[in-house]
Scaffold this active site. Sequence first.
Site, PDB file in Angstrom:
ATOM      1  CB  CYS A   1      -6.388  -3.829   6.410  1.00 16.31           C
ATOM      2  SG  CYS A   1      -8.131  -3.803   5.925  1.00 16.31           S
TER       3      CYS A   1
ATOM      4  NE  ARG B   1      -8.510  -4.592  -0.035  1.00 17.62           N
ATOM      5  CZ  ARG B   1      -7.655  -5.610  -0.025  1.00 17.62           C
ATOM      6  NH1 ARG B   1      -7.218  -6.082   1.104  1.00 17.62           N
ATOM      7  NH2 ARG B   1      -7.258  -6.165  -1.151  1.00 17.62           N
TER       8      ARG B   1
ATOM      9  N   GLY C   1       2.664 -14.715  -4.541  1.00 19.24           N
ATOM     10  CA  GLY C   1       1.545 -14.743  -5.473  1.00 19.24           C
ATOM     11  C   GLY C   1       0.303 -15.362  -4.857  1.00 19.24           C
TER      12      GLY C   1
ATOM     13  CG  ASN D   1      -4.201  -3.981   2.225  1.00 17.64           C
ATOM     14  OD1 ASN D   1      -4.429  -3.204   3.138  1.00 17.64           O
ATOM     15  ND2 ASN D   1      -4.254  -3.619   0.951  1.00 17.64           N
TER      16      ASN D   1
ATOM     17  CG  ASP E   1       3.298  -4.102   1.304  1.00 15.65           C
ATOM     18  OD1 ASP E   1       2.322  -4.391   2.023  1.00 15.65           O
ATOM     19  OD2 ASP E   1       3.538  -4.676   0.226  1.00 15.65           O
ATOM     20  NE  ARG E   2       3.331 -10.413   5.813  1.00 17.22           N
ATOM     21  CZ  ARG E   2       2.598 -11.435   6.220  1.00 17.22           C
ATOM     22  NH1 ARG E   2       2.376 -11.630   7.499  1.00 17.22           N
ATOM     23  NH2 ARG E   2       2.046 -12.250   5.350  1.00 17.22           N
ATOM     24  CG  ASP E   3       2.885 -10.671   2.111  1.00 17.07           C
ATOM     25  OD1 ASP E   3       3.637 -11.091   3.009  1.00 17.07           O
ATOM     26  OD2 ASP E   3       1.651 -10.841   2.135  1.00 17.07           O
TER      27      ASP E   3
ATOM     28  CG  HIS F   1     -11.751  -5.104   7.206  1.00 28.68           C
ATOM     29  ND1 HIS F   1     -12.641  -5.791   8.001  1.00 28.68           N
ATOM     30  CD2 HIS F   1     -11.189  -4.170   8.010  1.00 28.68           C
ATOM     31  CE1 HIS F   1     -12.633  -5.291   9.218  1.00 28.68           C
ATOM     32  NE2 HIS F   1     -11.753  -4.302   9.256  1.00 28.68           N
TER      33      HIS F   1
END
EC number: 3.1.3.-
Length: 171
Positions: free
Chosen positions: A89, A101, A20, A54, A10-12, A91
Site C-alpha cells: 500500500c 492500508r 524504526g 504498508n 508483513d515485511r518490516d 498510501h
Amino acid sequence: MTGRKCIFLDRDGVLNEERGEYTYKLNDFNILNGVPDALKMLKENGYLLIVITNQAGIAKGLYSAEDVMNCHNYLQGQTGSFIDDLYYCPHHPITTQSLLRKPDSLMLEKAMAKWNIDPNASFMVGDSKRDIEAAERVGVKGILIGDKESPEKETPHEENLWGAVQNIILI
C-alpha cells in the site's frame, strides 16, 4: 474445488529488520535470521507465500515504488525466490485514505481472489496488531511476532518467523 493455503507475511519486522524508520535502501535491508529457512520450509509444506506491506513512505515522497521493488527483488534473491507475490500500500492518511492500508484488508482480499486462497487454511504473520486486525477481517488466523507490541490474550505469539513456523503453523 478447495482453495489454496497461504502464509501472508508483513515485511518490516517479519522478513527484514525493523529499523524504526523507513527501509527502502538495499544497504539498510537486513534479512532476519531464520527467514530463508522458514520460507523454504513453508514452500516445502505447500504454502503460497505472499507479502502484505504498508509502504507509506511512497505517499510521503521519501522513496518510490521502484525502491520497494528493489528491496523485494533483493529479498527474493537472498531467500531462494520462494515468495509468490507482493502487495504493498503506497498510501498514508496524511495524503490519501485507502482500504489497502492495514488494518484494512483490501490487499489480502485481492490476493485471496487472485490466488484462490482458503482463509481457514491460511495465516498472517505480522509484528503489529494492525496486521492481525487485517487478517481477522478476512477470516485468516493471525500470528504476532517480536516484541514491538503485546499480543491480545487469544492471539498466538512467537519471537520470530522461524518460531511461528515451527511452533504454530507446522504443528
